[in-house]
Enzyme design. Structure first.
Site, PDB file in Angstrom:
ATOM      1  N   ARG A  31      -7.322   5.104  37.751  1.00 26.01           N
ATOM      2  CA  ARG A  31      -7.623   5.269  36.326  1.00 26.01           C
ATOM      3  C   ARG A  31      -6.556   4.633  35.443  1.00 26.01           C
ATOM      4  O   ARG A  31      -6.881   4.000  34.426  1.00 26.01           O
ATOM      5  CB  ARG A  31      -7.796   6.758  36.003  1.00 26.01           C
ATOM      6  CG  ARG A  31      -8.065   7.067  34.527  1.00 26.01           C
ATOM      7  CD  ARG A  31      -9.083   6.157  33.880  1.00 26.01           C
ATOM      8  NE  ARG A  31     -10.331   6.060  34.623  1.00 26.01           N
ATOM      9  CZ  ARG A  31     -11.242   5.122  34.415  1.00 26.01           C
ATOM     10  NH1 ARG A  31     -11.021   4.154  33.535  1.00 26.01           N
ATOM     11  NH2 ARG A  31     -12.354   5.093  35.126  1.00 26.01           N
ATOM     12  N   LYS A  52      -0.834  -3.641  13.332  1.00 29.84           N
ATOM     13  CA  LYS A  52      -1.752  -2.501  13.441  1.00 29.84           C
ATOM     14  C   LYS A  52      -2.075  -2.269  14.917  1.00 29.84           C
ATOM     15  O   LYS A  52      -3.157  -2.588  15.414  1.00 29.84           O
ATOM     16  CB  LYS A  52      -3.012  -2.757  12.623  1.00 29.84           C
ATOM     17  CG  LYS A  52      -2.731  -2.849  11.129  1.00 29.84           C
ATOM     18  CD  LYS A  52      -3.976  -3.158  10.332  1.00 29.84           C
ATOM     19  CE  LYS A  52      -3.665  -3.246   8.844  1.00 29.84           C
ATOM     20  NZ  LYS A  52      -4.858  -3.601   8.033  1.00 29.84           N
ATOM     21  N   LYS A  94       5.604  -6.599   0.011  1.00 34.61           N
ATOM     22  CA  LYS A  94       4.268  -6.183  -0.385  1.00 34.61           C
ATOM     23  C   LYS A  94       4.338  -5.489  -1.741  1.00 34.61           C
ATOM     24  O   LYS A  94       5.411  -5.390  -2.359  1.00 34.61           O
ATOM     25  CB  LYS A  94       3.664  -5.286   0.686  1.00 34.61           C
ATOM     26  CG  LYS A  94       3.715  -5.924   2.082  1.00 34.61           C
ATOM     27  CD  LYS A  94       2.954  -5.156   3.108  1.00 34.61           C
ATOM     28  CE  LYS A  94       1.484  -5.442   3.015  1.00 34.61           C
ATOM     29  NZ  LYS A  94       0.726  -4.852   4.156  1.00 34.61           N
ATOM     30  N   GLU A 106       3.357 -11.056  -0.108  1.00 36.08           N
ATOM     31  CA  GLU A 106       1.946 -10.755  -0.338  1.00 36.08           C
ATOM     32  C   GLU A 106       1.626 -10.950  -1.822  1.00 36.08           C
ATOM     33  O   GLU A 106       2.311 -10.415  -2.691  1.00 36.08           O
ATOM     34  CB  GLU A 106       1.658  -9.317   0.068  1.00 36.08           C
ATOM     35  CG  GLU A 106       0.234  -8.862  -0.198  1.00 36.08           C
ATOM     36  CD  GLU A 106       0.064  -7.387   0.044  1.00 36.08           C
ATOM     37  OE1 GLU A 106      -0.277  -7.012   1.186  1.00 36.08           O
ATOM     38  OE2 GLU A 106       0.292  -6.593  -0.903  1.00 36.08           O
ATOM     39  N   ASP A 120      -3.810 -11.885  -0.193  1.00 38.07           N
ATOM     40  CA  ASP A 120      -4.418 -10.617   0.180  1.00 38.07           C
ATOM     41  C   ASP A 120      -5.754 -10.388  -0.513  1.00 38.07           C
ATOM     42  O   ASP A 120      -5.847 -10.408  -1.746  1.00 38.07           O
ATOM     43  CB  ASP A 120      -3.458  -9.468  -0.157  1.00 38.07           C
ATOM     44  CG  ASP A 120      -3.946  -8.137   0.363  1.00 38.07           C
ATOM     45  OD1 ASP A 120      -4.416  -8.084   1.509  1.00 38.07           O
ATOM     46  OD2 ASP A 120      -3.847  -7.145  -0.378  1.00 38.07           O
TER      47      ASP A 120
END
Length: 281
Positions: free
Chosen positions: A102, A137, A169, A197, A218
């Site tokens: 597994r 992320k 940002k 950004e 963005d």
């Protein structure tokens, strides 16, 4: 069969993953049901068309519990294979192979799922000149592995963490008092890569004049992206980010941006369907 990545401790990862599964009592099912001297042979195969990632790491799980296991890796990481492709064959102690199964499958299913989704996005922008990037992320603790998987899918790695480039940002700008001032502070700090950004065209020139080395555009629509690329006029690389989907990425790529970053590569990729079937020797 080795699997080495800069900044990734393979042995610690395998040990902690197995420890999570084994707990204090170990694999009580295999201990109760499988004779200690039993031996298995098994084949790991894809059940869907996938891009493979993590074969060496999957093999290492089996080797950790049975160092005498015989393992044959049948395909390379980064290969695009059809459904039904045999990926790995293993022969060894039945208890050990069942215990490692597994953990090995979870790892290669996750990484191959990321690689497969990434390849889909790469194919969608083929011929445009735009380059696909991953993001930060990622699942905590798995960043190096997940970013490796995006490489296998054909993307490039963006920042590995907070340490390898400045990314200014909106919240940084709000505290610093403006884009120009935020960028100047980063430049004065001696930071070589200063990514900024922007979400409006009028923010571009102040960022460039202050020393930005990369602009993240963005959540701009294609028309605004074209205007932004024209305004930058090749002075620095441009990156389109925010809300990028498979059905929109081609139009974004055709605006002339240098890069397109996609968080869902690591954030939302479904696991690849890979199975492992054992038979007694």
């Amino acid at each position: 069969m080795s699997f080495e990545l800069d900044g990734f401790d393979r042995d610690a990862f395998i040990a902690s993953t197995l420890a999570e599964d084994l707990g204090e009592a170990g694999d009580i099912t295999s201990q109760a049901v499988i004779p200690a001297d039993a031996r298995f042979t098994g084949t790991m195969a894809s059940r869907d068309a996938i891009v493979v990632a993590g074969m060496g790491l999957a093999a290492a799980f089996f080797m950790r519990l049975d160092p005498t296991a015989q393992i044959q890796i049948l395909t390379e990481d980064g290969a695009s294979v059809p459904a039904g492709t045999a990926l790995l064959r293993v022969q060894g102690k039945a208890r050990a192979l069942l215990t490692a199964e597994r953990s090995a499958l979870n790892t290669i299913q996750h990484l191959s799922g990321i690689a497969t989704l990434t390849r889909t996005y790469v194919d969608a922008i083929a011929g445009t000149g735009a380059i696909l990037l991953d993001t930060r992320k990622t699942i905590p603790g798995l960043r190096r592995l997940e970013k490796y998987a995006t490489l296998m899918g054909g993307a490039r790695n963006h920042r590995m963490g907070l340490w390898d480039a400045a990314m200014i940002k909106d919240n940084h700008v709000a505290v610093a008092g403006g884009i120009g001032e935020a960028v100047r502070r980063a430049v004065r700090a001696g930071i070589e890569r200063v990514i900024v950004e922007v979400d409006r065209i009028d923010q571009i020139r102040p960022a460039l004049d202050a020393g930005a080395t990369w602009l993240l555009l963005d959540n701009m629509d294609p028309a605004t992206l074209r205007e932004a690329v024209a305004t930058v006029d090749g002075r620095v690389p441009t990156e389109a980010s925010g809300g990028v989907r498979l059905d929109t990425i081609r139009a974004i790529a055709e605006t002339g941006v240098t890069y397109i970053s996609v968080g869902r590569l690591t954030q939302s990729a479904p696991a690849a369907d890979i199975g492992l079937d054992f038979a007694s020797l």
